[in-house]
Design an enzyme around this catalytic site. Sequence first.
Site, PDB file in Angstrom:
ATOM      1  N   SER A  31     -22.231  50.823 -31.847  1.00  0.00           N
ATOM      2  CA  SER A  31     -23.194  51.076 -32.041  1.00  0.00           C
ATOM      3  C   SER A  31     -23.489  51.649 -33.272  1.00  0.00           C
ATOM      4  O   SER A  31     -24.717  52.567 -33.655  1.00  0.00           O
ATOM      5  CB  SER A  31     -22.772  52.723 -30.976  1.00  0.00           C
ATOM      6  OG  SER A  31     -22.527  54.193 -31.773  1.00  0.00           O
ATOM      7  N   LYS A  77     -22.172  59.445 -34.795  1.00  0.00           N
ATOM      8  CA  LYS A  77     -23.657  58.614 -35.465  1.00  0.00           C
ATOM      9  C   LYS A  77     -24.087  59.246 -36.476  1.00  0.00           C
ATOM     10  O   LYS A  77     -23.369  60.543 -36.272  1.00  0.00           O
ATOM     11  CB  LYS A  77     -25.152  59.212 -33.202  1.00  0.00           C
ATOM     12  CG  LYS A  77     -24.163  59.424 -32.348  1.00  0.00           C
ATOM     13  CD  LYS A  77     -24.166  57.416 -32.052  1.00  0.00           C
ATOM     14  CE  LYS A  77     -24.312  57.308 -31.270  1.00  0.00           C
ATOM     15  NZ  LYS A  77     -23.575  55.721 -30.478  1.00  0.00           N
TER      16      LYS A  77
END
Length: 179
Positions: A31, A77
């Site tokens: 991701s 993230k």
Amino acid sequence: MKFLLWLGGGIAALWLVTTFVVQQYSIPSNSMEPTLVVNDRVVVNHTAYLRSPVRRGDVIVFNGQDSLSADETDFVKRVVGVGGDRVACCDAQGRVTVNGEPVDEQSYIFPGDSASEIAFDVEVPDDKLWVMGDHRSESADSRSQMGMPGGGFVSINNVRGQVIAVMWPPSRIGLLRQQ
């Protein structure tokens, strides 16, 4: 006896540093590609935000229990918006905007990915963050939790620290460039 005291002191100091200052994490998913890839081992600075606030562009580790997952799993993230920001996607050129200004994501977004396949327009509450993965088409991030309790926002209190470097594998060792 002195040796055992020195050894015990060294072990205690190492435990304190790895618990409260820096810690390593392994990247389990794609991701955050191309910035971080599967099986990268990264160094996270737990003290990064004691003296300064989380900033847009920072790559962070956070507990996603209240925002991205019911599990007590840590996530990595990129911070796209901080408290008070209005984050939206997409403008006429297909870019994420923060407070009406386009964000230049060319240096880290996965090649071929759009800024987002999910349209959104959110105002980030105080003490919250809006986070997204760099590999947008493969990232379960704030966008995928908009309709859930918490709205996909990450509490600043859940931030474990800032990713500062890749320490493994040897071919990827280096400091992480924050945006």
